[in-house]
Design an enzyme around this catalytic site. Sequence first.
Site: not given
Ligand code: SF4
Length: 343
Positions: A40, A83, A123, A141, A200, A206
């Site tokens: 980290e 780094l 974080y 992140d 996806c 989404c």
């Molecule tokens: S934008 Fe939405 S649909 Fe496209 S990869 Fe990311 S999570 Fe999946």
Amino acid sequence: MEKTINSKLLRWYKKNKRDLPWRKLKKNSLPNPYYVFISEYMLQQTTVSTVNKRFEEFINNWPTINDLAKTSEEKILIFWSGLGYYSRARNLLKAAIIIQKNFKGIIPDHYDNLIILPGIGDYTAKAILGIAYNKPTMPVDANIERIIARIFALNSLIKKKILDRSEKFISKKSSTNLIQAFMDFGSIICTPRNPNCTNCFIKDFCTSYKKNIQNDIPQKLKLKLKKKKRYSRAYIFFNEKNEILVRKRHSVGMLASMLEVPNDNWVLSKKNLVKDKLAHKLKNKFISKGSIKYSFNHFDLETEVFFTKVNKSLFTNHIWIKKNNLNKSGLPTIMKKIVKIAI
Ligand code: SF4
């Protein structure tokens, strides 16, 4: 919906997780907290692929927190070359010493004990708790921020909303895997540019995908501030044994306590350049070898590089590094670049 996305991510992660050295599991099916702790620090501002190449070398040098706590700042700074952001190395060493003294050499597993350590913010504390100790938390992140912003079609400049939404994904039982699943999903599928929405497995959830705005998120600040420019001149003193004269920088400020070749103070205007004292004293003629530009976080540095041959015996009490040993010399990257264009 969050639960369904989590289950899908966890299933995907099982088959597709990235093989990273700090993820090796112990008997309790969790990674070594020391490895997570080191990774980290290294990953702050440095890419996974760069850290991946250097992590095992770090662990070979300092296998445990007690080994690390005993090392010198000089040794860790030499290791850190390449780094960047050397303050991380200093903070890491300070944190290791505190952990050895106050926590019996065990990486703390409570937020309040982590957040007090140098170099650890919200974080990093959450990442260590979630990944190393499987505690229910969500370290947001850049990957996780982008995924959440896209799923809910949020303006990614409004951090508070993203943080609130991300908390709904916290897993009570599978925190370590889920956090890493999010991170890998963001690196492999929901990438910053051209996310792979066709393949996806959560696209049905989404909103950005449905609205076809996934490429507009995250929004970038349109007004990119112009970086300031600074100027310097550097001097390569090269002796008959193929060695280069170096010295230690001040213990405060940029590249504190690192090695450098003699160079002028970094100024905002060329006309304010004042020749370095050592270069000024030397009566030799310097040959210009051209200039290099190096970009720091807040400014760009333009340095004209000069070269001269010298006799080692004239410089007693100075540090010399072998030309062939440049990569292991501990010089920060900018200084290596300066030397490389001169010889
Ligand atoms: S934008 Fe939405 S649909 Fe496209 S990869 Fe990311 S999570 Fe999946």
